[in-house]
Motif scaffolding. Structure first.
Motif, mmCIF file in Angstrom:
data_model
loop_
_atom_site.group_PDB
_atom_site.id
_atom_site.type_symbol
_atom_site.label_atom_id
_atom_site.label_comp_id
_atom_site.label_asym_id
_atom_site.label_seq_id
_atom_site.Cartn_x
_atom_site.Cartn_y
_atom_site.Cartn_z
ATOM 1 N N THR A 68 83.210 43.275 23.440
ATOM 2 C CA THR A 68 83.367 44.346 24.422
ATOM 3 C C THR A 68 82.552 44.091 25.676
ATOM 4 O O THR A 68 82.972 44.438 26.784
ATOM 5 C CB THR A 68 82.965 45.697 23.807
ATOM 6 N N ASP A 97 81.142 48.027 32.537
ATOM 7 C CA ASP A 97 82.166 46.995 32.751
ATOM 8 C C ASP A 97 82.135 46.551 34.205
ATOM 9 O O ASP A 97 83.164 46.309 34.841
ATOM 10 C CB ASP A 97 83.567 47.511 32.390
ATOM 11 N N ALA A 131 83.612 47.685 37.959
ATOM 12 C CA ALA A 131 84.532 46.566 37.768
ATOM 13 C C ALA A 131 85.247 46.193 39.055
ATOM 14 O O ALA A 131 85.640 47.061 39.853
ATOM 15 C CB ALA A 131 85.561 46.912 36.687
ATOM 16 N N CYS A 188 79.899 44.534 37.680
ATOM 17 C CA CYS A 188 79.444 43.230 38.153
ATOM 18 C C CYS A 188 78.103 43.414 38.843
ATOM 19 O O CYS A 188 77.794 44.494 39.358
ATOM 20 C CB CYS A 188 80.460 42.612 39.113
ATOM 21 N N ASN A 194 76.645 46.235 32.111
ATOM 22 C CA ASN A 194 77.579 45.800 31.070
ATOM 23 C C ASN A 194 78.331 46.987 30.482
ATOM 24 O O ASN A 194 79.546 46.911 30.240
ATOM 25 C CB ASN A 194 76.829 45.051 29.978
ATOM 26 N N THR A 251 82.658 40.659 36.790
ATOM 27 C CA THR A 251 83.444 41.540 35.930
ATOM 28 C C THR A 251 83.951 40.709 34.761
ATOM 29 O O THR A 251 84.534 39.640 34.941
ATOM 30 C CB THR A 251 84.623 42.143 36.709
ATOM 31 N N ALA A 252 83.739 41.180 33.551
ATOM 32 C CA ALA A 252 83.921 40.354 32.360
ATOM 33 C C ALA A 252 85.312 39.740 32.260
ATOM 34 O O ALA A 252 85.467 38.577 31.864
ATOM 35 C CB ALA A 252 83.626 41.183 31.107
ATOM 36 N N ARG A 253 86.340 40.492 32.631
ATOM 37 C CA ARG A 253 87.715 40.012 32.440
ATOM 38 C C ARG A 253 88.073 38.832 33.338
ATOM 39 O O ARG A 253 89.102 38.198 33.133
ATOM 40 C CB ARG A 253 88.692 41.162 32.694
ATOM 41 N N LEU A 254 87.244 38.516 34.321
ATOM 42 C CA LEU A 254 87.591 37.464 35.278
ATOM 43 C C LEU A 254 87.333 36.063 34.750
ATOM 44 O O LEU A 254 87.843 35.089 35.320
ATOM 45 C CB LEU A 254 86.816 37.665 36.587
ATOM 46 N N THR A 255 86.536 35.929 33.693
ATOM 47 C CA THR A 255 86.216 34.596 33.180
ATOM 48 C C THR A 255 86.551 34.522 31.693
ATOM 49 O O THR A 255 86.401 35.502 30.953
ATOM 50 C CB THR A 255 84.731 34.259 33.398
ATOM 51 N N PRO A 256 87.001 33.355 31.215
ATOM 52 C CA PRO A 256 87.474 33.241 29.829
ATOM 53 C C PRO A 256 86.329 33.173 28.822
ATOM 54 O O PRO A 256 85.344 32.464 29.019
ATOM 55 C CB PRO A 256 88.268 31.931 29.838
ATOM 56 N N THR A 272 80.158 38.383 28.837
ATOM 57 C CA THR A 272 80.649 37.856 30.103
ATOM 58 C C THR A 272 80.203 36.408 30.247
ATOM 59 O O THR A 272 79.031 36.103 30.012
ATOM 60 C CB THR A 272 80.099 38.656 31.300
#
Length: 447
Positions: A202, A399, A423, A401, A396, A187-192, A205
């Motif tokens: 948007t 949003d 997600a 995984c 993607n 999930t994109a928000r989990l990694t910087p 990942t």
């Protein structure tokens, strides 16, 4: 014979059967071999040897080699994103957070890997630095998949244990599938995202490719700075779906055989697998009819650089970026709203399922020569690129995984099985993938 994964190598380290120096030496030898032609844009073998000697054996990565896509900042290096347009850019002052986390965990960076320019292609062709040939076929040079092309080949050939990359529409999973390794898109928000050149803020990942699912778990835990909740639910405890809309269209014979064989084995092991239409997938075309996020957002970033250095871009990449200039502000806002509604609808359709299974890509790797720049081959390039991205890009937009893991027979070209969901289902996908991998590696594979 498959290459040993990171976990088994750490066991050998603990038992004194190998050393970090030995493993690094083997990686350097692999990097110098013909199977790694055009894989590395820059190497740092001497520096990595000195670093490996200082890493504690108990560190998670134990001084073992990793590679980083040329999209990520590494202190002192110029990040070129596989392009000539950035060769005069200022060197990075600090490591990207994802790179820093791998190094802090004891990984030694052996080099920066080749990629599709600015990460804008699933094929993996790079006209500036050459295209890394897929190691799956020693007779016919085949595409590695992109955009994380060099990273996939580095893992598949033994030049690294982890290939750090990015995934905007499939750029981790496509090369993993075509090269016969594992690629996990979290999930994109989990990694910087900091310290990496953007394609689409948007959809981008940060994630990695590995030789096994258990290595994928470890790589994710390091890059995301979180622990995966592990469970030993058997395959009979999972309810799985196969999406029949679009995901199975145009699948070639090798992929079809491998996918059906895998489903049969999963069912024989007790997994409950239902076919569902998931008709919402066919709506993505109309949702993105005025242009997608990648074109609009990449053009916003590249606009000024194109004005100065446009002649140095890969023409195929430039064409795709410049399409974003046509999107109007209201169309971009409507695209965001339509995506949010679509994500809710798909989430409702997948309620009660633990994961969806699909072929990662519908074809095996085509020859590089068929997609070289020029004339009718440009048409073939865009056709193959769209086909490679078709299944993976759904995740993607969701949003979500997903993981791609090999499911082909020993005498077949590599085929990837993709397990995916929305997600924050990451841990369930990883736990399921471990069970699937155990099944596929302990079952005699026949065509």
């Amino acid at each position: 014979m498959p290459l040993p994964d990171l976990h088994s190598t750490r066991e050998r380290l603990r038992h004194g059967e190998t050393s970090a120096a030995d493993e690094l030496g083997a990686a350097v030898a692999a990097a110098h071999s013909g199977s790694n032609t055009h894989v590395f844009l820059k190497t740092r073998f001497e520096a990595s040897a000195a670093e490996a000697a200082q890493v504690a054996a108990a560190a998670p990565l134990a001084g073992l080699p990793v590679s980083i896509k040329d999209l990520f900042d590494f202190a002192g290096d110029v990040t070129t994103a596989g392009s000539l347009a950035l060769v005069q850019a200022e060197p990075a002052r600090i490591d990207a957070p994802s790179v820093a986390r791998l190094r802090a965990a004891g990984g030694v960076v052996v080099g920066r890997t080749n990629m599709s320019e600015f990460a804008f292609s699933g094929v993996g062709v790079n006209p500036h630095y050459g295209t890394p040939p897929n190691p799956c076929d020693a007779r016919t040079p085949r595409i590695p998949g992109g955009s994380s092309s060099g990273g996939a080949v580095s893992v598949a050939t033994g030049a690294s244990f982890i290939g750090l990359g990015s995934d905007t529409g499939g750029s981790i999973r496509i090369p993993a599938a075509l090269c016969g390794i594992v690629g996990f898109k979290n999930t994109a928000r989990l990694t910087p995202l900091e310290g990496a050149y953007p394609l689409s803020g948007t959809l981008d990942t940060v994630c990695a490719m590995t030789r096994s699912v258990r290595d994928a778990v470890l790589a994710h835990e390091i890059i995301a700075a979180r622990k995966v909740v592990r469970v030993d639910t058997p395959l009979a405890g999972y309810r799985l779906a196969v999406a029949t809309t679009q995901m199975l269209d145009g699948v070639d014979g090798t992929v079809a055989r491998a996918f059906e064989r895998t489903l049969r084995r999963l069912r024989d092991a007790g997994a409950r697998i239902d076919e569902i239409p998931l008709w919402q997938i066919q709506d993505l075309g109309s949702i993105q009819s005025t242009g997608g996020f990648a074109a609009a957002e990449s053009y916003a970033w590249h606009r000024q650089l194109l004005a100065r250095e446009g002649s140095r871009y890969d023409p195929r990449v430039r064409l795709r970026i410049e399409r974003g200039a046509a999107m109007k502000a209201y169309e971009y806002i409507e695209l965001q709203r339509a995506r949010s509604a679509w994500v809710r609808e798909v989430g409702q359709a997948l309620a009660g399922f633990d994961a969806v299974l699909s072929p990662t890509v519908p074809i095996v790797a085509p020859p590089i020569a068929d997609l070289a720049p020029g004339g009718e081959r440009d048409e073939a390039f865009f056709r193959v690129n769209a086909l490679l991205l078709r299944n993976t890009s759904v995740v993607n937009m969701l949003d979500g995984c997903a993981i791609s893991l090999p499911c082909h027979a020993a005498d077949e070209l590599p085929v990837g099985l993709m397990a995916w969901h929305g997600a924050l289902h990451d841990d369930k996908i990883l736990n399921l993938a471990i069970q699937i991998e155990n099944l596929l590696t302990t079952t005699t594979t026949t065509t």
